[in-house]
Design an enzyme around this catalytic site. Structure first.
Site, short mmCIF file in Angstrom:
data_model
loop_
_atom_site.label_atom_id
_atom_site.label_comp_id
_atom_site.label_asym_id
_atom_site.label_seq_id
_atom_site.Cartn_x
_atom_site.Cartn_y
_atom_site.Cartn_z
N TRP A 102 0.82 -1.22 0.00
CA TRP A 102 0.00 0.00 0.00
C TRP A 102 0.85 1.27 0.00
O TRP A 102 0.56 2.22 -0.72
CB TRP A 102 -0.99 0.01 1.17
N ASP A 173 -1.26 6.48 6.42
CA ASP A 173 -2.37 5.69 5.90
C ASP A 173 -2.71 4.63 6.94
O ASP A 173 -2.05 3.60 7.03
CB ASP A 173 -1.97 5.04 4.57
N LYS A 197 -12.04 -1.61 6.76
CA LYS A 197 -11.29 -2.58 7.56
C LYS A 197 -11.70 -2.51 9.03
O LYS A 197 -12.11 -3.48 9.60
CB LYS A 197 -9.78 -2.35 7.43
C1 LIG Z 1 -7.39 -1.26 1.79
C2 LIG Z 1 -6.31 -0.27 1.88
C3 LIG Z 1 -6.21 0.81 0.98
C4 LIG Z 1 -7.12 1.00 -0.19
O1 LIG Z 1 -8.39 1.32 0.17
P1 LIG Z 1 -9.52 1.55 -0.96
O2 LIG Z 1 -10.65 1.99 -0.12
O3 LIG Z 1 -9.72 0.27 -1.67
O4 LIG Z 1 -9.02 2.62 -1.86
C5 LIG Z 1 -5.18 1.71 1.17
N1 LIG Z 1 -4.29 1.57 2.16
C6 LIG Z 1 -4.35 0.54 3.03
C7 LIG Z 1 -3.35 0.42 4.12
C8 LIG Z 1 -5.36 -0.42 2.93
O5 LIG Z 1 -5.43 -1.43 3.79
#
Ligand SMILES: *Cc1c(COP(=O)(O)O)cnc(C)c1O
Length: 361
Positions: A102, A173, A197
């Protein structure tokens, strides 16, 4: 209904109590005769839900007053673009610590908008992956921000230290780790997370941004990604994802009832310790992340004999242990064990793993 434990990485399981409440309220919210999904986001009912969710998030994460909390769309990846558009110019440098897939994706997106520079990557030593701390000299104090991902969902790699970036704003993030434990928000310029998540259903991203970073967006920034415009409109410049926001609010209430994020942290640690102990105690299973960098949210593991992967997945699914297949880029298995996963789910997985090993080891 079958009793299952869902280890999906995202969209992930939600607390059963929250699902039951949402179901009960679904067709008749607060005796209004209609669903909260059917009312205007500008009506008093929804505005109250939205404001309460923000307040509960602020309470849970102890967000200081000089931070805005935004409820946006576009998921985690939307913020890969929104961050550079809001807090950097085309000629600015953004610094990136890469710890997995990511944070690598975030660099590629930022590179469309600024001079994105990788200052650290995952290292493999004796078969174990870890993330070394960057040298102070690598952190250019003129950079617009330093981006990192404290918990890599795909790779199961987490930071056990915070980058020391001086005056360069830290951008994190936290899609797969937000609210899994306490964080000192004041150490960050921006924290963002896709909701699916650890917060609620997909369609929502939460952005916590320090006020001095608001109001610097490029002219070309899409309005719905402009932090200042969205902050000035209580995240309702356009129609927000009302159901996701409502459900996130129920999750926040549930978290408070569980004792808040500190209580979640000790439960999450215990869950992860139990699972890693089972992996480490057998040569049939292995995890290849250095113990210092092991995620407590996403636990990838491999079977010593990958020829057994398919059977493992079939049998685990039949036993009610769902979505254990690892990400296609990593292979093997991955158990995502966010806040909503009870310890009973870990215990069921561990006993399944032992039994599978007895039959096939
Ligand atoms: C799932 C995830 C994303 C992407 O999220 P989307 O909503 O699909 O754009 C980005 N960063 C991390 C750490 C993730 O777990």
């Amino acid at each position: 209904m079958k009793n299952v434990f869902n280890f999906s990485a995202g969209p992930a399981m939600l607390p059963p109590a929250v699902m039951a409440q949402a179901q009960q309220e679904f067709v008749n919210w607060g005796d209004s005769g209609c669903s909260i999904m059917e009312v205007s986001h500008r009506g008093a009912d929804f505005i109250e839900i939205a404001a309460q969710a923000e307040q509960d998030l602020r309470d849970l994460m102890q967000v200081p007053d000089n931070y805005k909390v935004l409820f946006l769309q576009g998921g985690g990846r939307g913020q890969f673009a929104a961050v550079p558009l809001n807090i950097s110019t085309e000629t600015d440098t953004s610094l990136h610590l890469v710890s997995g897939s990511w944070s690598r994706g975030a660099v590629a997106e930022a590179a469309k908008y600024n001079n994105a520079k990788v200052i650290g990557d995952v290292v493999e030593h004796n078969g174990l992956q870890y993330v070394p701390q960057p040298a102070a000299a690598d952190i250019d104090q003129r950079a617009a921000y330093l981006h990192f991902c404290p918990n890599e969902t795909v790779d199961g790699i987490a930071f056990n230290w915070l980058p020391d970036a001086g005056d360069v704003p830290l951008v994190a993030d936290m899609s797969s780790t937000i609210m899994s434990g306490p964080v000192d928000v004041s150490k960050y310029g921006i924290i963002y997370a896709g909701a699916q998540k650890n917060i609620g259903p997909s369609g929502l991203s939460v952005v916590i941004v320090r006020e001095d970073l608001v109001g610097k967006a490029r002219q070309s920034t899409p309005s719905i990604f402009d932090y200042e415009l969205m902050a000035n409109n209580d995240s309702m410049y356009n129609t927000p994802p009302t159901f996701s926001w409502y459900l996130a609010g129920l999750v926040f209430k549930w978290l408070k009832a569980q004792g808040g994020v500190a209580a979640m942290a000790s439960r999450n640690q215990h869950k992860a310790d139990t699972l890693y102990a089972a992996i480490d105690s057998s040569s049939f299973y292995r995890n290849n992340v250095h113990p210092d960098n092991r995620s407590i949210m996403n636990v990838p593991f491999h079977l010593a004999d990958p020829a057994l992967d398919k059977l493992f997945l079939e049998k685990s699914q039949a036993a009610g242990l769902l979505a254990l297949k690892g990400h296609r880029s990593v292979g093997g298995m991955r158990a995502s064990i966010y806040n909503a996963m009870p310890i009973e789910g870990i215990e069921a997985l561990v006993s399944f793993m032992r039994e599978f090993e007895e039959h096939h080891g």
